[in-house]
Design a protein around this motif. Structure first.
Motif, PDB file in Angstrom:
ATOM      1  N   ASP A  53       0.693  -1.260  -0.024  1.00  0.00           N
ATOM      2  CA  ASP A  53       0.277  -0.083   0.163  1.00  0.00           C
ATOM      3  C   ASP A  53       0.940   0.958   0.093  1.00  0.00           C
ATOM      4  N   ALA A  54       1.978   1.419   0.794  1.00  0.00           N
ATOM      5  CA  ALA A  54       2.497   2.653   0.959  1.00  0.00           C
ATOM      6  C   ALA A  54       3.762   2.195   1.777  1.00  0.00           C
ATOM      7  N   ARG A  55       4.740   3.267   2.114  1.00  0.00           N
ATOM      8  CA  ARG A  55       5.890   3.174   2.725  1.00  0.00           C
ATOM      9  C   ARG A  55       5.202   3.789   4.184  1.00  0.00           C
ATOM     10  N   LEU A  56       5.455   2.833   5.128  1.00  0.00           N
ATOM     11  CA  LEU A  56       4.890   3.275   6.565  1.00  0.00           C
ATOM     12  C   LEU A  56       6.080   3.250   7.428  1.00  0.00           C
ATOM     13  N   ARG A  57       5.619   4.454   8.343  1.00  0.00           N
ATOM     14  CA  ARG A  57       6.632   4.779   9.371  1.00  0.00           C
ATOM     15  C   ARG A  57       6.122   4.198  10.811  1.00  0.00           C
ATOM     16  N   PHE A  58       6.511   3.764  11.415  1.00  0.00           N
ATOM     17  CA  PHE A  58       6.026   3.122  12.810  1.00  0.00           C
ATOM     18  C   PHE A  58       6.806   3.707  13.825  1.00  0.00           C
ATOM     19  N   VAL A  59       6.537   4.246  14.886  1.00  0.00           N
ATOM     20  CA  VAL A  59       6.850   5.092  16.148  1.00  0.00           C
ATOM     21  C   VAL A  59       6.222   4.666  17.235  1.00  0.00           C
ATOM     22  N   PHE A  60       7.154   3.787  18.116  1.00  0.00           N
ATOM     23  CA  PHE A  60       6.280   3.129  18.763  1.00  0.00           C
ATOM     24  C   PHE A  60       7.017   2.899  20.225  1.00  0.00           C
ATOM     25  N   SER A  61       6.623   2.648  21.614  1.00  0.00           N
ATOM     26  CA  SER A  61       7.436   2.130  22.730  1.00  0.00           C
ATOM     27  C   SER A  61       6.633   1.032  23.117  1.00  0.00           C
ATOM     28  N   ILE A  62       7.795  -0.061  23.421  1.00  0.00           N
ATOM     29  CA  ILE A  62       7.525  -1.322  24.001  1.00  0.00           C
ATOM     30  C   ILE A  62       7.758  -1.045  25.602  1.00  0.00           C
ATOM     31  N   HIS A  63       6.736  -1.231  26.534  1.00  0.00           N
ATOM     32  CA  HIS A  63       6.685  -1.118  27.831  1.00  0.00           C
ATOM     33  C   HIS A  63       7.178  -2.330  28.527  1.00  0.00           C
ATOM     34  N   GLU A  64       7.324  -2.300  29.828  1.00  0.00           N
ATOM     35  CA  GLU A  64       8.015  -3.441  30.575  1.00  0.00           C
ATOM     36  C   GLU A  64       6.765  -4.431  30.739  1.00  0.00           C
ATOM     37  N   ASP A  65       5.726  -4.140  30.450  1.00  0.00           N
ATOM     38  CA  ASP A  65       4.593  -5.048  30.820  1.00  0.00           C
ATOM     39  C   ASP A  65       4.162  -5.799  29.498  1.00  0.00           C
ATOM     40  N   GLY A  66       4.772  -5.576  28.320  1.00  0.00           N
ATOM     41  CA  GLY A  66       4.515  -5.928  26.978  1.00  0.00           C
ATOM     42  C   GLY A  66       3.815  -5.086  26.320  1.00  0.00           C
ATOM     43  N   THR A  67       2.939  -4.143  26.782  1.00  0.00           N
ATOM     44  CA  THR A  67       2.103  -3.311  25.895  1.00  0.00           C
ATOM     45  C   THR A  67       2.853  -2.371  25.218  1.00  0.00           C
ATOM     46  N   VAL A  68       2.264  -1.802  24.157  1.00  0.00           N
ATOM     47  CA  VAL A  68       2.809  -1.061  23.098  1.00  0.00           C
ATOM     48  C   VAL A  68       2.000   0.510  22.674  1.00  0.00           C
ATOM     49  N   LYS A  69       2.618   1.359  22.706  1.00  0.00           N
ATOM     50  CA  LYS A  69       1.977   2.635  22.538  1.00  0.00           C
ATOM     51  C   LYS A  69       2.720   3.459  21.249  1.00  0.00           C
ATOM     52  N   GLY A  70       2.005   3.970  20.292  1.00  0.00           N
ATOM     53  CA  GLY A  70       2.577   4.577  19.234  1.00  0.00           C
ATOM     54  C   GLY A  70       1.775   5.119  18.162  1.00  0.00           C
ATOM     55  N   THR A  71       2.231   5.329  17.108  1.00  0.00           N
ATOM     56  CA  THR A  71       1.718   5.954  15.888  1.00  0.00           C
ATOM     57  C   THR A  71       2.092   5.090  14.641  1.00  0.00           C
ATOM     58  N   VAL A  72       1.364   5.424  13.811  1.00  0.00           N
ATOM     59  CA  VAL A  72       1.779   4.668  12.328  1.00  0.00           C
ATOM     60  C   VAL A  72       1.246   5.871  11.297  1.00  0.00           C
ATOM     61  N   GLU A  73       2.098   6.069  10.404  1.00  0.00           N
ATOM     62  CA  GLU A  73       1.838   6.995   9.242  1.00  0.00           C
ATOM     63  C   GLU A  73       2.429   6.688   7.815  1.00  0.00           C
ATOM     64  N   ALA A  74       1.617   7.221   6.720  1.00  0.00           N
ATOM     65  CA  ALA A  74       2.225   6.596   5.438  1.00  0.00           C
ATOM     66  C   ALA A  74       3.192   7.699   5.225  1.00  0.00           C
ATOM     67  N   VAL A  75       4.550   7.431   4.812  1.00  0.00           N
ATOM     68  CA  VAL A  75       5.576   8.518   4.747  1.00  0.00           C
ATOM     69  C   VAL A  75       4.914   9.225   3.244  1.00  0.00           C
ATOM     70  N   GLY A  76       5.018  10.432   3.243  1.00  0.00           N
ATOM     71  CA  GLY A  76       4.662  11.248   1.841  1.00  0.00           C
ATOM     72  C   GLY A  76       2.951  11.179   1.827  1.00  0.00           C
ATOM     73  N   GLY A  77       2.194  10.409   2.856  1.00  0.00           N
ATOM     74  CA  GLY A  77       0.871  10.502   2.504  1.00  0.00           C
ATOM     75  C   GLY A  77       0.156  11.710   2.904  1.00  0.00           C
ATOM     76  N   THR A  78      -1.089  11.724   2.720  1.00  0.00           N
ATOM     77  CA  THR A  78      -1.985  13.051   3.176  1.00  0.00           C
ATOM     78  C   THR A  78      -2.674  12.698   4.300  1.00  0.00           C
ATOM     79  N   ILE A  79      -2.559  11.582   4.829  1.00  0.00           N
ATOM     80  CA  ILE A  79      -3.806  11.335   6.028  1.00  0.00           C
ATOM     81  C   ILE A  79      -3.111  11.585   7.331  1.00  0.00           C
ATOM     82  N   GLY A  80      -1.648  11.397   7.562  1.00  0.00           N
ATOM     83  CA  GLY A  80      -0.766  11.943   8.694  1.00  0.00           C
ATOM     84  C   GLY A  80      -0.877  10.648   9.649  1.00  0.00           C
ATOM     85  N   LYS A  81      -0.558  10.774  10.972  1.00  0.00           N
ATOM     86  CA  LYS A  81      -0.192   9.930  11.911  1.00  0.00           C
ATOM     87  C   LYS A  81      -1.435   9.660  12.581  1.00  0.00           C
ATOM     88  N   VAL A  82      -1.661   8.155  12.724  1.00  0.00           N
ATOM     89  CA  VAL A  82      -2.812   7.838  13.555  1.00  0.00           C
ATOM     90  C   VAL A  82      -2.311   6.762  14.639  1.00  0.00           C
TER      91      VAL A  82
END
Length: 143
Positions: A53-82
């Motif tokens: 679909d696209a080139r994706l950028r994932f920025v996320f943190s893995i926490h000590e309890d195994g949960t993950v928080k972060g964002t995904v965005e299409a590089v050069g896309g118009t939708i932005g970070k989600v």
């Protein structure tokens, strides 16, 4: 004597066919969420990966309890970070798949607030290994 040899060959063939299936089933049973990941994994990651679909950028943190928080965005896309929702780290293989060179060691998966690409997607996944230096290798990701 001939019957004994035939029975032995049948037993060997049966074990050769059944053993891998049993080992794979046991491995699948052992896979699942990781509630206390290795210390090398507990940090913030910033990776890019191309999908169909696209080139994706994932920025996320893995926490000590195994949960993950972060964002995904299409590089050069118009939708932005989600944002990522309900994301977690899980074991993606054990020794048998590793011996066969299949899959990767870890997987982060979860849902996205909205799709970062034109075609709607509800969830994402990132598969990877972690080398001795703590770097991500064999990255594969998508929706």
């Amino acid at each position: 004597m001939k019957k004994t040899i035939v029975m032995a060959v049948r037993m060997i063939v049966t074990l050769a066919l059944v053993a891998p299936v049993v080992l794979l089933a046991l491995e699948l049973e052992l896979m699942g969420p990781i509630h206390s990941p290795r210390h090398e994994l507990v940090r913030t990651w910033d990776i890019e990966h191309s999908t169909h679909d696209a080139r994706l950028r994932f920025v996320f943190s893995i926490h000590e309890d195994g949960t993950v928080k972060g964002t995904v965005e299409a590089v050069g896309g118009t939708i932005g970070k989600v944002g990522m929702k309900d994301a977690h780290l899980e074991r993606n293989r054990h020794w048998f798949s590793k011996m066969l060179g299949q899959r990767s060691d870890y997987k982060v998966e979860g849902h996205v607030e909205k799709s970062p690409v034109e075609e709607p997607h509800e969830w994402f996944w990132i598969e990877f290994n972690c080398d001795q230096e703590g770097s991500m290798t064999r990255i594969n990701a998508g929706f």
